[in-house]
Design an enzyme around this catalytic site. Structure first.
Site, PDB file in Angstrom:
ATOM      1  N   ASP A   1       0.842  -1.201   0.000  1.00 14.88           N
ATOM      2  CA  ASP A   1       0.000   0.000   0.000  1.00 14.88           C
ATOM      3  C   ASP A   1       0.877   1.251   0.000  1.00 14.88           C
ATOM      4  O   ASP A   1       0.372   2.372  -0.058  1.00 14.88           O
ATOM      5  CB  ASP A   1      -1.004  -0.008   1.166  1.00 14.88           C
ATOM      6  N   SER A   2       2.203   1.056   0.002  1.00 19.74           N
ATOM      7  CA  SER A   2       3.129   2.162  -0.252  1.00 19.74           C
ATOM      8  C   SER A   2       2.819   2.764  -1.625  1.00 19.74           C
ATOM      9  O   SER A   2       3.273   3.872  -1.937  1.00 19.74           O
ATOM     10  CB  SER A   2       4.583   1.678  -0.187  1.00 19.74           C
TER      11      SER A   2
ATOM     12  N   ASP B   1      -1.181  -6.322  -0.456  1.00 17.82           N
ATOM     13  CA  ASP B   1      -1.205  -5.675   0.857  1.00 17.82           C
ATOM     14  C   ASP B   1      -2.618  -5.169   1.146  1.00 17.82           C
ATOM     15  O   ASP B   1      -3.182  -4.404   0.352  1.00 17.82           O
ATOM     16  CB  ASP B   1      -0.238  -4.478   0.797  1.00 17.82           C
TER      17      ASP B   1
ATOM     18  N   LYS C   1      -1.023  -9.503   2.880  1.00 13.42           N
ATOM     19  CA  LYS C   1      -0.274  -9.038   4.062  1.00 13.42           C
ATOM     20  C   LYS C   1      -1.188  -8.137   4.873  1.00 13.42           C
ATOM     21  O   LYS C   1      -1.937  -7.336   4.292  1.00 13.42           O
ATOM     22  CB  LYS C   1       0.975  -8.258   3.637  1.00 13.42           C
TER      23      LYS C   1
ATOM     24  N   GLU D   1      -1.081  -5.562   8.488  1.00 11.40           N
ATOM     25  CA  GLU D   1      -0.250  -4.939   9.525  1.00 11.40           C
ATOM     26  C   GLU D   1      -0.832  -5.221  10.910  1.00 11.40           C
ATOM     27  O   GLU D   1      -2.051  -5.273  11.083  1.00 11.40           O
ATOM     28  CB  GLU D   1      -0.199  -3.420   9.314  1.00 11.40           C
TER      29      GLU D   1
ATOM     30  N   GLU E   1       9.660  -4.180  10.255  1.00  9.59           N
ATOM     31  CA  GLU E   1       9.978  -2.868   9.661  1.00  9.59           C
ATOM     32  C   GLU E   1      10.555  -1.927  10.708  1.00  9.59           C
ATOM     33  O   GLU E   1       9.976  -1.719  11.783  1.00  9.59           O
ATOM     34  CB  GLU E   1       8.722  -2.248   9.026  1.00  9.59           C
TER      35      GLU E   1
HETATM   36  O1  KIV Z   1       3.509  -1.113   1.648  1.00  3.96           O
HETATM   37  C1  KIV Z   1       4.664  -1.536   1.581  1.00  3.96           C
HETATM   38  O2  KIV Z   1       5.387  -1.345   0.602  1.00  3.96           O
HETATM   39  C2  KIV Z   1       5.166  -2.296   2.718  1.00  3.96           C
HETATM   40  C3  KIV Z   1       6.620  -2.618   2.729  1.00  3.96           C
HETATM   41  C4  KIV Z   1       7.369  -1.403   3.112  1.00  3.96           C
HETATM   42  C5  KIV Z   1       6.939  -3.763   3.583  1.00  3.96           C
HETATM   43  O3  KIV Z   1       4.430  -2.606   3.612  1.00  3.96           O
END
Ligand code: KIV
Length: 296
Positions: free
Chosen positions: A52-53, A91, A121, A123, A191
């Protein structure tokens, strides 16, 4: 029609997990579109996270909070199309897994059913989150955990900074990782934590740890693609190694193009289509005749 290439083996979760036992490093990276995913896949990357970056490095948001499920599905699809060998993980964005387990499992299933990812993924490791991990695993959805600095908690933390520098926080992070393992995640992202803490966690867990700003002792590493190629705008964290300055490379190319067009150097004959000379003569003749008729 393109046929699946039988020579290329798709990397699986057992393959990624076996790397820990074999003491082989897992190399992961983020990607958000077809061309980048194709390059990193062809380079032999093990795992691609459609992070989600996306919100920060592609969509220009100041943090990851505004990213939606639709954004994530839209960007995961082309990454899956391009990835012949890498394992693709989607994510789950902020608020896609915060209400009922039922809704969260449904959202997670979209990454597998609609976008073609192999895992999701999430968090955090609160009690509710651990129950959700169990529900996801129960629904045959492989899950990657994420502890330490969890960017979706930005308003809680106040700023992006290293986690686990004091003993209480460090102990909590170790416990979070252990709890996630017990709940059934297949690996966990660590992280922005001290490398010594990441080492302790990596030694305690049977599943692989994948670090970002967590030092060399993790079982694998992940970086945001745009950071490592110098394509992100703004602040770069200390843990990033920039392997190329693509911003500079692109700027040079675009400045060259602007200059060439303004000076009439582009396009030239080599970059243009041509009419055969007999066709050109015929066309000229016809156009002259038309002009002659008009004058009369
Ligand atoms: O969103 C993302 O790119 C991430 C990575 C930094 C692990 O969660």
């Amino acid at each position: 029609m393109t046929m699946p290439d039988e020579k290329i083996q798709k990397k699986t979760i057992p393959f990624i997990q076996a790397k820990k036992e074999k003491k082989e490093k897992i190399v992961a990276i983020t990607a958000y579109d077809f061309p980048v995913a194709k390059i990193v896949d062809e380079c032999g990357i093990d795992l691609i996270l459609v992070g989600d970056s996306l919100g920060m490095v592609v969509l220009g948001y100041k943090n990851t909070i505004p990213v939606t499920m639709e954004d994530m599905i839209h960007h995961t699809k082309p990454v899956v199309f391009a990835s012949k060998s890498a394992l693709v993980v989607g994510d789950m964005p902020y608020f896609s897994f915060h209400l009922s387990n039922e809704e969260s499992v449904y959202n997670a299933s979209r990454f597998l059913k609609e976008a073609g990812a192999s895992a999701v993924k999430i968090e955090g490791a609160s009690k509710k989150r651990l129950k959700l991990v169990e529900a996801l695993v129960e629904a045959e959805i492989p899950v990657m955990g994420h502890v330490g600095l969890t960017p979706q908690s930005i308003y809680h933390f106040g700023q992006f900074k290293v986690k686990g520098k004091d003993i209480d926080e460090a102990e909590n992070i170790v416990q979070d990782a252990l709890n996630l393992e017990k709940a059934g995640v297949f690996s966990v992202i660590l992280e922005c934590i001290p490398m010594e803490l990441a080492r302790i966690i990596t030694e305690k867990l049977k599943i692989p740890t994948i670090g970002i700003g967590a030092g060399p002792y993790c079982d694998g590493q992940i970086l945001v693609f745009h950071d490592l190629v110098g394509f992100s705008c703004g602040y770069l964290p200390k843990f990033v190694r920039k392997y190329v300055d693509i911003h500079e490379v692109i700027s040079r190319a675009v400045r060259g193009y602007i200059d060439d067009v303004r000076k009439g150097k582009f396009p030239d004959s080599d970059h243009s289509y041509h009419l055969k000379s007999e066709k050109l003569d015929e066309l000229r003749k016809k156009e002259d005749q038309k002009r002659g008729k008009k004058k009369k």
